[in-house]
Design a protein around this motif. Structure first.
Motif, PDB file in Angstrom:
ATOM      1  N   VAL A  36      42.609  66.729  25.677  1.00 40.25           N
ATOM      2  CA  VAL A  36      43.967  65.932  26.491  1.00 40.25           C
ATOM      3  C   VAL A  36      43.494  64.185  26.589  1.00 40.25           C
ATOM      4  O   VAL A  36      43.788  63.765  26.559  1.00 40.25           O
ATOM      5  N   LYS A  37      42.554  64.675  27.809  1.00 35.54           N
ATOM      6  CA  LYS A  37      41.522  62.945  28.030  1.00 35.54           C
ATOM      7  C   LYS A  37      41.217  62.450  27.446  1.00 35.54           C
ATOM      8  O   LYS A  37      40.871  60.991  27.204  1.00 35.54           O
ATOM      9  N   THR A  38      40.301  62.814  26.332  1.00 38.30           N
ATOM     10  CA  THR A  38      39.494  62.028  24.982  1.00 38.30           C
ATOM     11  C   THR A  38      41.246  61.000  24.337  1.00 38.30           C
ATOM     12  O   THR A  38      41.200  60.199  24.496  1.00 38.30           O
ATOM     13  N   GLY A  60      48.215  70.165  31.969  1.00 37.07           N
ATOM     14  CA  GLY A  60      48.959  69.311  33.156  1.00 37.07           C
ATOM     15  C   GLY A  60      47.544  69.169  34.584  1.00 37.07           C
ATOM     16  O   GLY A  60      47.367  68.526  34.602  1.00 37.07           O
ATOM     17  N   GLN A  61      46.254  70.116  33.882  1.00 31.24           N
ATOM     18  CA  GLN A  61      44.921  69.501  35.125  1.00 31.24           C
ATOM     19  C   GLN A  61      44.714  68.526  34.550  1.00 31.24           C
ATOM     20  O   GLN A  61      44.099  67.101  35.266  1.00 31.24           O
ATOM     21  N   SER A  66      43.400  62.778  34.475  1.00 29.50           N
ATOM     22  CA  SER A  66      43.230  61.379  33.760  1.00 29.50           C
ATOM     23  C   SER A  66      42.768  60.167  34.526  1.00 29.50           C
ATOM     24  O   SER A  66      43.186  58.964  33.762  1.00 29.50           O
ATOM     25  N   GLY A  67      44.593  60.165  35.205  1.00 28.00           N
ATOM     26  CA  GLY A  67      44.768  58.725  36.261  1.00 28.00           C
ATOM     27  C   GLY A  67      45.566  58.434  35.802  1.00 28.00           C
ATOM     28  O   GLY A  67      45.610  57.277  35.806  1.00 28.00           O
ATOM     29  N   ILE A  73      53.031  59.004  30.469  1.00 25.29           N
ATOM     30  CA  ILE A  73      52.388  60.013  29.200  1.00 25.29           C
ATOM     31  C   ILE A  73      54.039  61.018  28.921  1.00 25.29           C
ATOM     32  O   ILE A  73      54.742  61.265  30.086  1.00 25.29           O
ATOM     33  N   PHE A  74      54.405  61.244  27.838  1.00 29.28           N
ATOM     34  CA  PHE A  74      55.582  61.427  27.661  1.00 29.28           C
ATOM     35  C   PHE A  74      55.255  63.490  26.490  1.00 29.28           C
ATOM     36  O   PHE A  74      54.068  63.915  26.120  1.00 29.28           O
TER      37      PHE A  74
END
Length: 275
Positions: A36-38, A60-61, A66-67, A73-74
């Motif tokens: 997700v972060k990528t 969620g984490q 991610s900042g 974000i959807f």
């Protein structure tokens, strides 16, 4: 669709990004957090999870770490079959919200049309929508007859129908029905879980644009106005899947890809599933 920031507008005015990251079968913890972060770093602003995927906490984490501001974000999640019914759906939603650690969800879906239950389940979604806990509601894996059955009684028409959709399963009648009723079609398993990577038609078209078969399929989705959520945990694939906004398929190429249809499913038929 010129960039990853482009979005579909649902019938209630909510903006849903055309491209998202799917996290089915992605392990909770580091695997899903990193994926997700990528994706968010690569410009994605749409993540699709579900209670059944057992990775809502990780999603969620990743959002927190991610900042990226939450409102950009959807997030989609879904109520699982064993939780269907009015009260049980409300409870399941509360659990999902806690796990994801957010104040609201952007899109909440009925995961499968469980016979005798999906209408009660959807009533719970309507309540969550009216209470402002979700910005949009919809269904997943619904055939036309399920939609007609639901729409005969529901107060709020589904905004989205997420279904198996790829060049081997183009679901043209369902797509036309959804368009007619302003229900946004969304594709799961858009890449047929890698089953089309050596399809000659896609390789040939890809050669022309310097793109992979996966990128050609995802572009085809978008040009058909279908929201798409390819799954990957590999950083370069996540980025590659988003690199589809610098070319456009011709009408003839779109037709060639349409012609690959065989009405072939890799997942269960919504009229005959057992879980």
């Amino acid at each position: 669709m010129k960039s990853i920031q482009d979005y579909a507008i649902l019938h209630n005015g909510v903006k849903m990004p055309w491209l998202g990251l799917g996290v089915y079968k992605v392990k909770n913890g580091d695997e899903v957090i990193n994926a997700v972060k990528t994706a968010l770093e690569a410009g994605y602003r749409h993540v699709d999870t579900a209670a059944f995927y057992d990775n809502e906490e990780g999603v969620g984490q990743a959002i927190k770490e991610s900042g990226v501001p939450r409102e950009q974000i959807f997030i989609t999640t879904k109520v699982w079959n064993s939780d269907q019914g009015y009260e049980t759906t409300l409870k399941a939603f509360e659990t999902s919200l806690k796990k994801i650690g957010l104040d609201y969800i952007d899109l909440y879906l009925v995961h499968w049309p469980v016979k005798g239950k999906y209408k009660e389940t959807y009533k719970a979604l309507e309540k969550l929508y009216k209470d402002g806990l979700v910005r949009a509601i919809g269904v997943s894996n619904f055939h036309i007859h399920h939609l007609e059955d639901l729409m005969a009684e529901c107060e709020i028409k589904p905004m989205v129908n997420q279904v198996e959709y790829h060049p081997r399963l183009t679901q043209k009648e369902l797509h036309a029905f959804c368009k007619q009723h302003h229900i946004q079609l969304e594709a799961w398993a858009p890449l047929m879980r890698g089953g089309l990577s050596d399809e000659p038609t896609l390789l040939e078209i890809g050669k022309k644009y310097g793109k992979s078969p996966a990128q050609i399929i995802l572009r085809w989705d978008l040009q058909h106005e279908v929201v798409t959520i390819p799954k990957s945990v590999t950083p370069h694939r996540i980025k590659e899947n988003a690199d589809i906004f610098d070319f456009e398929l011709t009408a003839e190429e779109m037709e060639k890809i349409d012609a690959l249809n065989m009405n072939k499913r890799i997942g269960p038929d919504p009229d005959n599933f057992d879980f």
